[in-house]
Design a protein around this motif. Structure first.
Motif, short mmCIF file in Angstrom:
data_model
loop_
_atom_site.label_atom_id
_atom_site.label_comp_id
_atom_site.label_asym_id
_atom_site.label_seq_id
_atom_site.Cartn_x
_atom_site.Cartn_y
_atom_site.Cartn_z
N ARG A 277 -22.35 -18.86 -28.22
CA ARG A 277 -21.61 -19.75 -27.42
C ARG A 277 -21.13 -19.64 -26.19
NH1 ARG A 277 -20.16 -25.25 -28.84
NH2 ARG A 277 -19.35 -25.90 -26.87
N ILE A 278 -20.43 -18.46 -26.26
CA ILE A 278 -19.74 -17.72 -25.20
C ILE A 278 -20.99 -17.40 -23.83
CG2 ILE A 278 -19.20 -15.36 -25.56
CD1 ILE A 278 -16.35 -16.10 -24.39
N ASN A 279 -21.70 -16.93 -24.69
CA ASN A 279 -22.83 -16.17 -23.77
C ASN A 279 -23.83 -17.43 -23.01
OD1 ASN A 279 -22.74 -13.52 -23.64
ND2 ASN A 279 -23.85 -12.96 -25.58
N THR A 281 -22.37 -20.59 -22.30
CA THR A 281 -21.61 -21.48 -21.41
C THR A 281 -21.26 -20.34 -20.12
OG1 THR A 281 -20.59 -22.26 -23.53
CG2 THR A 281 -19.56 -22.99 -21.41
N PHE A 282 -21.06 -19.23 -20.59
CA PHE A 282 -20.67 -18.26 -19.62
C PHE A 282 -21.58 -17.09 -19.28
CE2 PHE A 282 -16.96 -20.25 -21.36
CZ PHE A 282 -16.40 -21.07 -20.27
N PRO A 283 -22.81 -17.21 -18.95
CA PRO A 283 -23.75 -16.19 -18.95
C PRO A 283 -23.44 -15.15 -17.91
CG PRO A 283 -24.74 -18.19 -17.98
CD PRO A 283 -23.55 -18.60 -18.66
N PHE A 284 -22.34 -15.40 -17.16
CA PHE A 284 -22.05 -14.51 -16.03
C PHE A 284 -20.78 -13.63 -16.33
CE2 PHE A 284 -18.56 -17.12 -14.21
CZ PHE A 284 -18.87 -18.28 -15.07
N TRP A 285 -20.30 -13.60 -17.37
CA TRP A 285 -19.12 -12.88 -17.77
C TRP A 285 -19.40 -11.64 -18.39
CZ3 TRP A 285 -15.26 -16.78 -21.03
CH2 TRP A 285 -14.73 -17.62 -19.86
N PHE A 286 -20.30 -11.58 -19.11
CA PHE A 286 -20.70 -10.34 -19.89
C PHE A 286 -22.08 -9.65 -19.48
CE2 PHE A 286 -18.11 -13.06 -22.78
CZ PHE A 286 -17.09 -12.21 -23.23
N GLN A 325 -7.67 -22.99 -32.25
CA GLN A 325 -8.65 -22.20 -33.68
C GLN A 325 -10.07 -21.82 -32.79
OE1 GLN A 325 -7.73 -22.02 -36.99
NE2 GLN A 325 -5.81 -22.60 -36.05
N TRP A 326 -10.06 -22.32 -31.88
CA TRP A 326 -11.32 -21.77 -31.14
C TRP A 326 -11.11 -20.44 -30.69
CZ3 TRP A 326 -16.15 -23.41 -29.74
CH2 TRP A 326 -16.83 -23.03 -28.60
N ALA A 327 -10.01 -20.01 -30.38
CA ALA A 327 -9.85 -18.53 -30.15
C ALA A 327 -9.60 -17.87 -31.42
CB ALA A 327 -8.87 -18.22 -29.47
C1 GTR Z 1 -13.40 -21.58 -22.89
C2 GTR Z 1 -13.82 -20.37 -23.55
C3 GTR Z 1 -12.89 -19.51 -24.06
C4 GTR Z 1 -11.88 -19.26 -22.99
C5 GTR Z 1 -11.34 -20.16 -22.42
C6 GTR Z 1 -10.34 -20.12 -21.05
O1 GTR Z 1 -14.05 -22.71 -22.45
O2 GTR Z 1 -14.78 -20.60 -24.33
O3 GTR Z 1 -13.67 -18.14 -24.35
O4 GTR Z 1 -12.14 -17.96 -22.13
O5 GTR Z 1 -12.36 -20.95 -21.80
O6 GTR Z 1 -10.47 -18.95 -20.48
O7 GTR Z 1 -9.51 -21.10 -21.01
#
Ligand code: GTR
Length: 398
Positions: A277-279, A281-286, A325-327
């Protein structure tokens, strides 16, 4: 024949739809968390048992750092031709009643190209002596933050009230937090070769690099005690803070607030946000390499407790909130608990955290480690700051 093809197409479409749905459905059910099987911090990749600080620093710490560089955050390049600090003149600002503001342009040059990061610093008015410093990696717009005195994301008054210098920079100056523009900072200008590497630095690594350059400035400013420096990041900023604290031993304290997936939370628990999911949505982070583990967390040769262990024996604070809970608050806590073995067994700094995660509001502060779980949603709040500054104050006492 046609019928067959149509059927095959429909099957393919529904299969893809199920796969997409499966990707997007995060797990929030503790009974569905796989039995936790994570690498032992004390067994090296070739099976050697790590017993003392020498083994830890020469063998295991080095290989763990390399694993995270290769698989997760990318190589963190430290070479450049020149760094200079230009102090800007600032007269009036919203905090001028109690603080002196200084804006410093950190200019870094490499191969004839240049990048500038603006560092904003607030010193208590009329202070004497050399002061500790707190740096925030901000993914929120810093000009907006600095206009709003009520904002608690960067509570200048609270930090200064503790006799510390408050500092912040905007990730926009280093690597914009944007899928299309992320390479417009240091990646495109100073380190373009990183973009070609599958283990090249991306956004989070670049932000960690930015915090390191701020530390370069602290080191040469006689008003700042760079040995008493705390790095704070929230969420994506918390992920970058951990990577920075792991690489750069100049930070006395690293704080990761609600840093979640790719931050403090254990990936192999598959609770809340996933690697895929993170890769996505944010393919440019890692790194590109990290994408190999989409939907395959069990095949990761590491987990995030190993990242936290790299910060030992320096100060480390992890914080979570109940509604976030997402985190994965439990995954964040367990990660800290497993990393605490290095503090206790390698550095003999007795760090006994409770063996089980407490899902009620609680704060644990030991000499080198801190954790709290608070009420409420994902944010960096006054409640969090009160605890971080308390932790810093105790450690920074001379
Ligand atoms: C969310 C992302 C999390 C976290 C968050 C944030 O959308 O999924 O990993 O980084 O953003 O930075 O507030």
């Amino acid at each position: 024949m046609l019928q067959k093809t149509v059927f095959a197409c429909i099957t393919l479409i529904s299969l893809t739809a199920t796969m997409t749905m499966a990707q997007q459905e995060p797990n929030y059910d503790e009974s569905k968390v796989p039995a936790l099987s994570i690498p032992d911090v004390f067994i090296s990749q070739d099976g050697k048992l790590i017993k003392d600080a020498n083994d830890w620093e020469k063998v295991r710490r080095t290989e763990i750092l390399q694993l995270f560089a290769d698989e997760v955050y990318g190589e963190l390049p430290q070479d450049f031709d020149k760094i200079s600090f230009e102090e800007q003149v600032v007269s009036e600002h919203p905090y001028s009643d109690f603080s002196n503001m200084k804006t410093v342009e950190i200019q870094v040059e490499r191969s004839g190209k240049q990048n500038t990061v603006k560092l904003h610093l607030f010193f208590p008015k009329g202070f004497t002596g050399v002061l500790p410093v707190v740096l925030v990696i901000s993914h929120r717009n810093v000009s907006e933050l600095l206009k709003d005195t009520a904002d608690r994301f960067f509570p200048i008054d609270e930090i200064i009230g503790k006799g510390m210098v408050a500092a912040v920079f905007d990730v926009e100056d280093v690597s914009p937090d944007d899928k299309e523009r992320f390479s417009q900072g240091i990646l495109g200008r100073l380190y373009p070769e990183q973009l070609q590497m599958t283990n090249g630095m991306r956004g989070l690594g670049a932000w960690a690099w930015g915090a390191m350059r701020a530390m370069d400035y602290f080191e040469q400013n006689p008003e700042i005690d760079d040995k008493r420096a705390m790095l704070v990041g929230h969420s994506r900023g918390g992920k970058a803070a951990l990577w920075c604290g792991a690489n750069d031993t100049r930070w006395a304290i690293t704080v990761a607030n609600e840093s979640g997936c790719g931050g403090a939370a254990l990936s192999k628990r598959k609770f809340g946000e996933t690697v895929e999911r993170i890769n996505t949505t944010f393919p440019f982070w890692f790194t590109d390499n990290f994408k190999k583990y989409n939907g395959r967390e069990e095949s990761l040769p590491l987990d995030q407790h190993m990242l936290l262990s790299l910060i030992a024996p320096r100060g480390l604070y992890v914080a979570s909130s109940k509604d976030d809970q997402w985190a994965d608050p439990k995954g964040e806590y367990l990660s800290l608990l497993f990393a605490s073995r290095v503090y206790g067994e390698i550095y003999q700094t007795l760090q006994e955290l409770p063996e089980t995660f407490n899902s009620e509001v609680n704060t644990v502060q030991l000499e080198h480690l801190g954790y709290h779980l608070r009420e409420g949603a994902h944010d960096l709040s006054a409640y969090d700051w009160e605890r971080f500054l308390d932790f810093a104050e105790k450690r920074f006492k001379k």
